[in-house]
Design a protein around this motif. Structure first.
Motif, PDB file in Angstrom:
ATOM      1  N   ASP A 106       0.410  -0.790  -0.240  1.00  0.00           N
ATOM      2  CA  ASP A 106      -0.118  -0.337  -0.144  1.00  0.00           C
ATOM      3  C   ASP A 106       0.946   1.273   0.008  1.00  0.00           C
ATOM      4  N   ASN A 107       2.124   1.262   0.968  1.00  0.00           N
ATOM      5  CA  ASN A 107       3.277   2.322   0.234  1.00  0.00           C
ATOM      6  C   ASN A 107       2.796   3.538   0.967  1.00  0.00           C
ATOM      7  N   LEU A 108       2.318   3.104   2.078  1.00  0.00           N
ATOM      8  CA  LEU A 108       1.582   3.976   3.679  1.00  0.00           C
ATOM      9  C   LEU A 108       3.072   3.631   4.696  1.00  0.00           C
ATOM     10  N   LEU A 109       3.290   4.329   5.359  1.00  0.00           N
ATOM     11  CA  LEU A 109       4.566   4.793   6.425  1.00  0.00           C
ATOM     12  C   LEU A 109       4.065   5.543   7.774  1.00  0.00           C
ATOM     13  N   ILE A 110       3.902   4.737   8.078  1.00  0.00           N
ATOM     14  CA  ILE A 110       3.373   4.585   9.683  1.00  0.00           C
ATOM     15  C   ILE A 110       4.978   5.392  10.429  1.00  0.00           C
ATOM     16  N   ALA A 146       6.951  17.270   3.440  1.00  0.00           N
ATOM     17  CA  ALA A 146       6.603  17.322   4.148  1.00  0.00           C
ATOM     18  C   ALA A 146       7.591  16.940   5.165  1.00  0.00           C
ATOM     19  N   SER A 147       8.442  16.044   4.824  1.00  0.00           N
ATOM     20  CA  SER A 147       9.656  15.900   6.578  1.00  0.00           C
ATOM     21  C   SER A 147      10.519  17.262   5.892  1.00  0.00           C
ATOM     22  N   ARG A 148      11.070  17.137   4.670  1.00  0.00           N
ATOM     23  CA  ARG A 148      12.052  18.049   4.016  1.00  0.00           C
ATOM     24  C   ARG A 148      11.487  19.747   5.116  1.00  0.00           C
ATOM     25  N   ALA A 149       9.967  20.108   4.898  1.00  0.00           N
ATOM     26  CA  ALA A 149      10.392  21.417   5.077  1.00  0.00           C
ATOM     27  C   ALA A 149       9.927  21.277   6.750  1.00  0.00           C
ATOM     28  N   LEU A 150       9.810  20.237   7.762  1.00  0.00           N
ATOM     29  CA  LEU A 150      10.001  20.114   8.901  1.00  0.00           C
ATOM     30  C   LEU A 150      11.802  20.083   9.065  1.00  0.00           C
ATOM     31  N   LEU A 151      12.017  19.896   8.537  1.00  0.00           N
ATOM     32  CA  LEU A 151      13.673  19.351   8.481  1.00  0.00           C
ATOM     33  C   LEU A 151      14.101  21.006   8.335  1.00  0.00           C
ATOM     34  N   ALA A 152      14.189  21.825   7.993  1.00  0.00           N
ATOM     35  CA  ALA A 152      13.633  23.063   7.154  1.00  0.00           C
ATOM     36  C   ALA A 152      13.761  24.125   8.895  1.00  0.00           C
ATOM     37  N   HIS A 153      12.343  23.454   8.975  1.00  0.00           N
ATOM     38  CA  HIS A 153      12.121  24.643  10.322  1.00  0.00           C
ATOM     39  C   HIS A 153      12.737  24.600  11.314  1.00  0.00           C
ATOM     40  N   SER A 178      12.014   7.994   0.919  1.00  0.00           N
ATOM     41  CA  SER A 178      10.811   6.897   0.678  1.00  0.00           C
ATOM     42  C   SER A 178      10.037   7.000  -0.098  1.00  0.00           C
ATOM     43  N   PRO A 179       9.872   5.646  -0.464  1.00  0.00           N
ATOM     44  CA  PRO A 179       8.871   5.933  -2.040  1.00  0.00           C
ATOM     45  C   PRO A 179       7.251   5.750  -0.878  1.00  0.00           C
ATOM     46  N   ALA A 180       6.287   6.382   0.430  1.00  0.00           N
ATOM     47  CA  ALA A 180       5.600   6.513   1.112  1.00  0.00           C
ATOM     48  C   ALA A 180       4.744   7.788  -0.113  1.00  0.00           C
ATOM     49  N   ASN A 181       3.256   7.049   0.094  1.00  0.00           N
ATOM     50  CA  ASN A 181       2.238   8.352  -0.434  1.00  0.00           C
ATOM     51  C   ASN A 181       1.793   8.701   0.008  1.00  0.00           C
ATOM     52  N   LEU A 182       1.421   8.269   1.791  1.00  0.00           N
ATOM     53  CA  LEU A 182       1.248   8.899   2.327  1.00  0.00           C
ATOM     54  C   LEU A 182       2.143   8.595   3.944  1.00  0.00           C
TER      55      LEU A 182
END
Length: 290
Positions: A154-158, A210-217, A191-195
């Motif tokens: 499913d390519n979902l990452l918890i 979104a993760s890159r934006a968090l890292l930049a923050h 990661s290849p995650a879709n969500l």
């Protein structure tokens, strides 16, 4: 609203995954923690359950059964914090199954679940549900034993408490480490995650961005701390006040303080900041290394 008055439902995310947003004791403005159910046929693996209210967890069990599931083969705790683990023993009363957590979080998980550490298991690299694979990855940051779970195909990452559907997350000692968190964000970005499925709030689209934006923050916040320390030596409280001003953090003040401490620890490790104890209260004072 009391926990037992909440109407719980399954939020379908993919053919094999749904979430139940469960009222828990957690940090405002969020008041729920996500329980994720990964299933194939009538079998399932449950990731996180944090409510300590018996009636609420009974509703969780009812929702799981309403999706055609009658057998839970395992529970996974992304990390030990109470809003992710306190409900697991209650849900085990409806669906008995072993609990998996990273060994570095076993002591905390056992304490929150009120069970012996011997009752907990260490996850292997992959768990299987028919043709569904759950790839379990050690990704410290929020806690030393924090886990991510990739659900294939499913390519979902918890991602537990490394991302949130609203706002940012906190990282702080003694549980967390900022450099580890940065690596966890980089892993999400690659990661290849879709969500990304966070511990709190709605699923996050475009998790790489979104993760890159968090890292930049976080790096921007670090740069701001360095600038403050360039101007004058400061305590943690001085830094928090300078950054947040009169925003009235209230109960979230300790979160801002611990996250600031995590930034300072990283900057000390990088050799950019020094610290010393200052009388009369022997508070730690931080300075930028010249």
């Amino acid at each position: 609203m009391k926990e037992q008055e909440a109407e719980l439902k399954a939020d379908r995310l993919s053919p094999h995954v749904f979430r139940i947003a469960v009222p828990t004791i957690t940090l405002p403005p969020l008041d729920k923690t996500n329980t994720y159910v990964v299933h194939a046929g009538t079998d399932a693996i449950v990731v996180d359950c944090g409510s300590e209210d018996t009636a609420t967890v009974a509703q969780v069990a009812k929702v799981i059964r309403s999706e055609g599931i009658d057998n839970v083969i395992a529970y996974i705790a992304t990390h030990y914090h109470l809003d992710h683990t306190r409900g697991i023993p209650l849900l085990q009363q409806h669906f008995p199954a072993p609990v998996y957590a990273h060994p570095l979080d076993h002591a905390g998980t056992a304490k929150e679940m009120n069970v012996p550490t011997a009752d907990l298991r260490a996850p292997s690299g992959v768990m299987h549900l028919s043709d569904v694979n759950l790839r379990i990855m050690h990704r410290p940051g929020h806690t030393h034993g924090h886990l991510h779970v990739m659900i294939e195909p499913d390519n979902l990452l918890i991602v537990g408490d490394h991302m949130a559907g609203v706002g940012t997350v906190w990282i702080g000692p003694p549980d967390g480490h900022m450099n580890d968190y940065y690596r966890a964000l980089e892993d999400i970005a690659e990661s290849p995650a879709n969500l990304a499925l966070p511990g709190h709030g709605d699923p996050i689209e475009s998790p790489q961005e979104a993760s890159r934006a968090l890292l930049a923050h976080r790096l921007e916040r670090e740069a701001g701390i360095l600038q403050l320390l360039s101007e004058a030596p400061r305590t943690v409280d001085d830094i928090v006040t300078a950054i947040y001003g009169d925003r009235g953090l209230g109960p979230a003040l300790w979160v801002a303080t611990r996250t600031t401490q995590a930034h300072l620890t990283r900057l000390i490790e990088l050799g950019q900041v020094t610290r010393r104890a200052q009388a009369p209260k022997f508070q730690m004072v931080y300075s930028r290394r010249r």
